[in-house]
Scaffold this motif. Sequence first.
Motif, PDB file in Angstrom:
ATOM      1  N   ALA A 115       0.836  -1.209   0.000  1.00  0.00           N
ATOM      2  CA  ALA A 115       0.000   0.000   0.000  1.00  0.00           C
ATOM      3  C   ALA A 115       0.868   1.256   0.000  1.00  0.00           C
ATOM      4  N   ARG A 116       1.964   1.259   0.777  1.00  0.00           N
ATOM      5  CA  ARG A 116       2.871   2.412   0.786  1.00  0.00           C
ATOM      6  C   ARG A 116       3.497   2.616  -0.588  1.00  0.00           C
ATOM      7  N   HIS A 117       3.876   1.523  -1.231  1.00  0.00           N
ATOM      8  CA  HIS A 117       4.482   1.606  -2.564  1.00  0.00           C
ATOM      9  C   HIS A 117       3.472   2.164  -3.571  1.00  0.00           C
ATOM     10  N   LEU A 118       2.252   1.641  -3.550  1.00  0.00           N
ATOM     11  CA  LEU A 118       1.207   2.121  -4.452  1.00  0.00           C
ATOM     12  C   LEU A 118       0.901   3.588  -4.183  1.00  0.00           C
ATOM     13  N   ASP A 119       0.800   3.963  -2.921  1.00  0.00           N
ATOM     14  CA  ASP A 119       0.538   5.350  -2.553  1.00  0.00           C
ATOM     15  C   ASP A 119       1.626   6.270  -3.102  1.00  0.00           C
ATOM     16  N   ALA A 120       2.881   5.867  -2.964  1.00  0.00           N
ATOM     17  CA  ALA A 120       3.999   6.681  -3.457  1.00  0.00           C
ATOM     18  C   ALA A 120       3.929   6.833  -4.971  1.00  0.00           C
ATOM     19  N   LYS A 121       3.654   5.750  -5.690  1.00  0.00           N
ATOM     20  CA  LYS A 121       3.547   5.805  -7.155  1.00  0.00           C
ATOM     21  C   LYS A 121       2.394   6.705  -7.587  1.00  0.00           C
ATOM     22  N   MET A 122       1.257   6.586  -6.891  1.00  0.00           N
ATOM     23  CA  MET A 122       0.101   7.400  -7.251  1.00  0.00           C
ATOM     24  C   MET A 122       0.370   8.878  -6.977  1.00  0.00           C
ATOM     25  N   ARG A 123       1.038   9.192  -5.881  1.00  0.00           N
ATOM     26  CA  ARG A 123       1.375  10.582  -5.570  1.00  0.00           C
ATOM     27  C   ARG A 123       2.349  11.151  -6.609  1.00  0.00           C
ATOM     28  N   GLU A 124       3.289  10.321  -7.032  1.00  0.00           N
ATOM     29  CA  GLU A 124       4.250  10.731  -8.052  1.00  0.00           C
ATOM     30  C   GLU A 124       3.531  11.081  -9.356  1.00  0.00           C
ATOM     31  N   ILE A 125       2.578  10.247  -9.749  1.00  0.00           N
ATOM     32  CA  ILE A 125       1.815  10.483 -10.977  1.00  0.00           C
ATOM     33  C   ILE A 125       0.934  11.717 -10.834  1.00  0.00           C
ATOM     34  N   ARG A 126       0.291  11.855  -9.687  1.00  0.00           N
ATOM     35  CA  ARG A 126      -0.569  13.022  -9.457  1.00  0.00           C
ATOM     36  C   ARG A 126       0.253  14.309  -9.486  1.00  0.00           C
ATOM     37  N   ALA A 127       1.449  14.273  -8.901  1.00  0.00           N
ATOM     38  CA  ALA A 127       2.310  15.457  -8.845  1.00  0.00           C
ATOM     39  C   ALA A 127       2.811  15.867 -10.223  1.00  0.00           C
ATOM     40  N   SER A 128       2.880  14.908 -11.155  1.00  0.00           N
ATOM     41  CA  SER A 128       3.357  15.235 -12.504  1.00  0.00           C
ATOM     42  C   SER A 128       2.384  16.173 -13.206  1.00  0.00           C
ATOM     43  N   GLY A 129       1.116  16.162 -12.786  1.00  0.00           N
ATOM     44  CA  GLY A 129       0.109  17.040 -13.379  1.00  0.00           C
ATOM     45  C   GLY A 129      -0.368  16.594 -14.744  1.00  0.00           C
ATOM     46  N   LYS A 130       0.069  15.418 -15.192  1.00  0.00           N
ATOM     47  CA  LYS A 130      -0.302  14.943 -16.527  1.00  0.00           C
ATOM     48  C   LYS A 130      -1.536  14.053 -16.525  1.00  0.00           C
ATOM     49  N   VAL A 131      -1.879  13.503 -15.346  1.00  0.00           N
ATOM     50  CA  VAL A 131      -3.006  12.577 -15.246  1.00  0.00           C
ATOM     51  C   VAL A 131      -3.958  13.110 -14.184  1.00  0.00           C
ATOM     52  N   PHE A 132      -5.231  13.138 -14.534  1.00  0.00           N
ATOM     53  CA  PHE A 132      -6.232  13.658 -13.604  1.00  0.00           C
ATOM     54  C   PHE A 132      -7.256  12.577 -13.281  1.00  0.00           C
ATOM     55  N   GLY A 133      -7.733  12.594 -12.055  1.00  0.00           N
ATOM     56  CA  GLY A 133      -8.747  11.638 -11.609  1.00  0.00           C
ATOM     57  C   GLY A 133      -8.107  10.445 -10.940  1.00  0.00           C
ATOM     58  N   THR A 134      -8.641  10.099  -9.787  1.00  0.00           N
ATOM     59  CA  THR A 134      -8.084   9.014  -8.985  1.00  0.00           C
ATOM     60  C   THR A 134      -8.048   7.698  -9.745  1.00  0.00           C
ATOM     61  N   GLU A 135      -9.094   7.402 -10.483  1.00  0.00           N
ATOM     62  CA  GLU A 135      -9.140   6.135 -11.215  1.00  0.00           C
ATOM     63  C   GLU A 135      -8.036   6.076 -12.269  1.00  0.00           C
ATOM     64  N   ARG A 136      -7.852   7.149 -13.007  1.00  0.00           N
ATOM     65  CA  ARG A 136      -6.798   7.172 -14.035  1.00  0.00           C
ATOM     66  C   ARG A 136      -5.415   7.098 -13.403  1.00  0.00           C
TER      67      ARG A 136
END
Length: 99
Positions: free
Chosen positions: A33-54
């Motif tokens: 879960a920590r690994h997934l959370d870190a990856k998702m935060r990294e993607i969200r911070a990039s600003g290229k992908v929007f929406g939790t599902e994506r």
Amino acid sequence: MPQHPTTVEVDILDKEYLVACPDEARESLRQAARHLDAKMREIRASGKVFGTERIAVMAALNITHDMLEQNTMSDAATGLLRTMESKLDNALGDSKTGT
């Protein structure tokens, strides 16, 4: 006696999830879960992908890609070791017959 699953709370991208898992797998689940959370935060911070599902789908793709690359590298390393072992066996075999 079989282990009954317990419920573990994990936080992923600021949301809490309750997941059933056996006692012996609790720490592994938390680590995943920590690994997934870190990856998702990294993607969200990039600003290229929007929406939790994506973001979740992109994280899953990235994690899967990393895992497959590691398996490929492991296969390549195994092949290299087998080749080296064969060469070593041949070299040792040659020296054994020469004595």
